[in-house]
Enzyme design. Structure first.
Site: not given
Ligand code: NAD
Length: 472
Positions: A95, A107
């Site tokens: 990335k 990570k």
């Molecule tokens: P978060 O915890 O804020 O949100 C995750 C959401 O997914 C929550 O609303 C949760 O209820 C929902 N969820 C959990 N299990 C689920 C399921 N089985 N089915 C449907 N929904 C479900 O997390 P985030 O920061 O939004 O991260 C989400 C993804 O994005 C992850 O894979 C993370 O690695 C990736 N990501 C996040 C960031 C960041 O800046 N936050 C950056 C790059 C990648």
């Protein structure tokens, strides 16, 4: 490679990279050096909670340190394990290279269900975990810089920074030891929404490329496109809110932990989000139809499917049924290696995680620079730019003898603030990265999908870095 075996998450990522190594014909020694995870720390530590001692397990993996610091989020979740952390660290390496952020990949994870603990307990646990990472050399502004991920946010980052500062009072750059902090504690404006906004910038750039759009069987722009999102957390919420409010896209389904809701006429994302925060789920939202089996809604007919929750959601079991024209991977690893093979064979366009969700690390990079510079972006030049704009507007008005329309004058005399600069830098990064990936896709006849093209772009840069510095 056989597609019948069930690959682990880290094997899945390695297999995906392998396709790019093959397409580039890279020396196997260099490929091996790039692919392997440099170091993994596992810690176990006790914390006294409600009068009882609980022992927690956490990890921090450093996949690559060809550039320092190594960078990557820390997640707090009840399903974290070492394989997952290693896979996510590898994704971070690719990335950062794709978006030209000069960091290695890392990570971390803590095995915990944050919903089971009070705020004060979470603070105790987070600070204790941070101490372990700092003492063992896995957290510092120069070597390893965490950020938020699933289950962590500004609050946890502030606690981590404060713990590091307490242990290193002489380090003037202490604020740069984590990113994603609250703005009042060295954070940067626009970081919270960065991954979601970056996802939107990625999609907008895709829609500017006619050839790629044709291949997906789509036309026009994002207005009116029907979108299904899985996960309305940080990433999913911001991405879909912006797509709805700024691009006129229609969000027809939201899939969450407790099931999914569908409304073909479009869901109001802000209202769904408020309902989710208040009730803990999406069930019972307005007039929408509720489905307990959320996973099945990934197969709904739509233009764009945005998995934004967790890994391993599109697999050999359901990939053949996905009806979206584009799968835009906002989450990390939502498609398994087997699922990816099936989607590729079916001609479904997959915009890969290592590119799509790179907005977070891009703005984290801006935050890290801001912390090292000890000054907010735009602080020196904003008023100067405004003054030049005023002069320009006055000159135009005196030359033409007519007053500029207010909207033009306002734009001309406005100096950019930090948020403007962050969004501009993020937009530029996502556009340029897309262009590099698309060029690789169309110029290498061994590559036929965006993921392999994105990995190839990354691997060329990382290999160059290894070859320039040498191995010692
Ligand atoms: P978060 O915890 O804020 O949100 C995750 C959401 O997914 C929550 O609303 C949760 O209820 C929902 N969820 C959990 N299990 C689920 C399921 N089985 N089915 C449907 N929904 C479900 O997390 P985030 O920061 O939004 O991260 C989400 C993804 O994005 C992850 O894979 C993370 O690695 C990736 N990501 C996040 C960031 C960041 O800046 N936050 C950056 C790059 C990648």
């Amino acid at each position: 490679m056989s597609t019948t075996k069930q690959w682990s998450f880290s094997e899945s990522v390695a297999n995906m990279a392998e396709r790019a190594f093959d397409a580039l014909g890279l020396d196997s020694g260099v490929a091996g050096a790039i692919k392997s995870c440099d170091a993994v720390l596992q810690v176990r530590f006790p914390v006294e909670i409600r009068g009882k001692i609980e022992t927690f397990t956490g990890w921090r993996a450093v996949h690559s340190a060809h550039r320092l610091p190594s960078k990557g989020g820390i997640r707090f979740a009840p399903i974290v394990n070492q394989d997952e952390v290693e896979a996510l660290a590898a994704l971070m390496t690719y990335k950062c290279a794709i978006v030209d952020v000069p960091f290695g990949g890392s990570k971390g994870g803590l095995l915990i269900d944050p919903r089971q603990y009070e705020r004060s307990e979470m603070q105790l646990i987070t600070r204790r975990f941070t101490r372990e990472l700092v003492r063992k050399g896995f957290l510092s502004p120069a070597t390893n810089v965490p950020a938020p991920d699933m289950g962590t946010g500004e609050r946890e980052m502030a606690w981590m920074m404060d713990t590091y500062r307490t242990l290193n009072p002489e380090d003037i750059n202490h604020a740069a030891c984590v990113t994603g902090k609250p703005v009042a504690h060295g954070g940067i404006r626009g970081r919270v929404e960065a991954t979601g906004r970056g996802t939107v910038f990625a999609l907008r750039e895709f829609f500017r490329h006619r050839e790629d759009l044709d291949a997906a069987g789509l036309s026009g722009n994002l207005e009116g496109k029907r979108i299904v999102v899985q996960g309305l957390g940080n990433v999913g919420y911001h991405a879909t809110k912006i797509l709805q409010e700024e691009d006129g896209a229609i969000i027809i389904a939201v899939i969450e932990r407790d099931g999914a809701i569908i409304d073909e006429s479009g869901l109001d994302i802000q209202a769904v989000y408020t309902h989710l925060v208040e009730s803990g789920g999406v069930a019972g939202f307005g007039e929408s139809k509720y489905f307990e089996d959320g996973l099945s809604v990934l197969e709904l007919d739509c233009d764009i499917l945005i998995p934004a929750a967790l890994e391993g959601q599109i697999t050999a079991a359901n990939a053949a049924n996905i009806k979206a024209a584009i799968v835009c991977e906002a989450a990390n690893g939502p498609i398994t290696f087997e699922g990816d093979d099936i989607l590729n064979q079916r001609g479904v366009v997959v915009l890969p995680d290592a590119f799509v969700n790179a907005g977070g690390v891009t703005v984290s990079y801006f935050e890290w620079i801001r912390n090292l510079a000890h000054i907010r972006f735009g602080r020196m030049e904003r008023r100067y730019d405004e003054m030049r704009g005023q002069h320009m507007a006055q000159a135009l008005e005196s030359m033409t003898g007519s007053k500029l329309p207010d909207i033009v004058r306002d734009e001309l005399v406005r100096g950019a603030d930090e948020l403007d600069l962050v969004r501009s830098g993020l937009d530029d990064t996502m556009r340029l990265s897309y262009q590099q990936i698309s060029e690789e896709l169309h110029s290498n006849d061994k590559i036929s999908d965006f993921r392999t093209a994105a990995y190839a772009v990354a691997i060329k840069k990382i290999a160059r870095s290894y070859l320039d510095i040498g191995v010692y």
